[in-house]
Scaffold this active site. Structure first.
Site, short mmCIF file in Angstrom:
data_model
loop_
_atom_site.label_atom_id
_atom_site.label_comp_id
_atom_site.label_asym_id
_atom_site.label_seq_id
_atom_site.Cartn_x
_atom_site.Cartn_y
_atom_site.Cartn_z
N CYS A 1 -3.66 -12.04 -5.42
CA CYS A 1 -3.35 -11.32 -4.19
C CYS A 1 -3.67 -12.13 -2.94
O CYS A 1 -3.17 -11.84 -1.86
CB CYS A 1 -4.11 -10.00 -4.16
SG CYS A 1 -3.65 -8.88 -5.50
N ALA B 1 -1.81 0.24 -9.34
CA ALA B 1 -3.23 0.46 -9.07
C ALA B 1 -3.51 0.66 -7.59
O ALA B 1 -4.37 1.45 -7.21
CB ALA B 1 -4.04 -0.72 -9.60
N THR B 2 -2.79 -0.04 -6.73
CA THR B 2 -3.04 0.09 -5.28
C THR B 2 -2.78 1.51 -4.83
O THR B 2 -3.57 2.10 -4.07
CB THR B 2 -2.18 -0.90 -4.50
OG1 THR B 2 -2.57 -2.24 -4.83
CG2 THR B 2 -2.34 -0.71 -3.00
#
Length: 360
Positions: free
Chosen positions: A306, A72-73
């Protein structure tokens, strides 16, 4: 061990594991081909990738294409760095509770305006922005507090402003219907697929500039694709779509029981406008590090994965108005398809006992 950290990652679905094994062959097999090679083994691998692309696309609105990424990043970076002309500094509006991948990337590539949220974690679609953004980035389901944003209203507001809309659907895809946007970001390991693969959905007609040069295997994205990871992603997406109603019913039952089990705790974020597989709760004066040490057999989080270990107060909890002490006395519990009621009840008993011992 009892796993209650579904927002950080989800257990690999057996169907995804089975789909991956075919493409992890060693010498003597025919499943290790490069999907970009023209020979028979390459074409076989390419066919597996394209099947997976169709399966992932089925989770998302019609009228767009799926670009596979490493996660996703990367997908967020591809959209936010590629939507504007090279060298431009576009105006970007993002909610105050976006993932760091959105917040940091927006700040790196453009002029960012923060769209605030209320004490329940919800944006006001009518909020007056200081600038006219070219891109609006909103997370459909928040990874820390589980709130579900009013995406239909946000979409209409973005259209009224002439802005493109990016939806971070990492926590929503496979669980909720994802509305039409210009860009949609998804991640395999958040819906019982493998880590290391994600996707960016791009609406037909939306131009996206290349941000990484090389072989151009995905057009706007370079790099050899892994047939095994793509196949696992596709299989997980297929199961998620088939079991979405069943999964939602199971999660709702767990959520209702969790409300009873943690009745003495305060809740962070809206209780109603939320994905029910995520509860973020707090207890005054709680030492979360000690709690996690006392409950080693229960896997849960002190915030978003995160930010774990950073020592920083959650920006999400700060954005909904929590004082630092309250934010640091909060925990997140996530559950889903493979969580049993007995596991949830045992975990609650352990967590409540450990929390009460701190107050004694």
């Amino acid at each position: 061990m009892i796993y209650l950290d579904y927002q950080a990652t989800t257990p690999l679905a057996p169907e995804a594991r089975e789909a991956m094994l075919r493409w992890l062959d060693g010498p003597g097999g025919d499943g290790f081909g490069n999907p970009h090679s023209p020979h028979r083994m390459g074409r076989m691998a390419a066919a597996a990738v394209e099947l997976a692309r169709e399966q992932v696309a089925a989770l998302l609105p019609p009228g767009g294409r799926v670009v596979f990424t490493s996660g996703a990043t990367e997908a967020i970076n591809l959209a936010m760095r590629g939507f504007a002309a090279p060298g431009a500094r576009p105006a970007i509006a993002v909610s105050a509770i976006e993932h760091a991948a959105v917040l940091d990337t927006a700040g790196a590539v453009g002029e960012t305006e923060i769209w605030p949220v209320d004490e329940e974690g919800l944006v006001d679609p009518g909020h007056r922005l200081a600038v006219r953004p070219q891109l609006v980035a909103i997370m459909q389901v928040n990874n820390e507090i589980g709130v579900v944003q009013p995406m239909a209203e946000v979409s209409r507001r973005a259209q009224d402003m002439g802005a493109l809309l990016l939806i971070d659907a990492v926590q929503a895809a496979g669980k909720l219907e994802v509305p039409t946007a210009d860009f949609i970001v998804v991640s395999a390991h958040k819906l019982h697929g493998p880590k290391g693969v994600g996707a960016l959905w791009v609406r037909d007609g939306v131009e996206l500039h290349t941000v990484s040069t090389g072989g151009g295997q995905e057009g706007v994205r370079s790099g050899t694709l892994s047939p095994a990871l793509c196949a696992g992603f596709g299989a997980a997406a297929k199961v998620a779509l088939e079991q979405r109603q069943t999964d939602a019913k199971h999660v709702a039952a767990l959520f209702n029981r969790a409300r009873e089990l943690f009745a003495g705790w305060a809740w962070n974020g809206s209780r109603e406008e939320r994905w029910r597989g995520n509860i973020n709760i707090r207890r005054a004066g709680l030492d979360v590090a000690r709690l996690m040490s006392d409950c080693r057999q229960v896997m849960f989080s002190a915030g978003s994965a995160c930010a774990s270990g950073s020592g920083r107060t959650s920006h999400v909890l700060k954005a909904i108005g929590l004082a630092e002490a309250d934010a640091k006395s909060s925990i997140r519990l996530g559950f889903g398809r493979y969580t049993s009621l007995a596991e949830l009840e045992e975990a609650a008993e352990l967590i409540n006992a450990a929390a009460q011992a701190q107050e004694a």
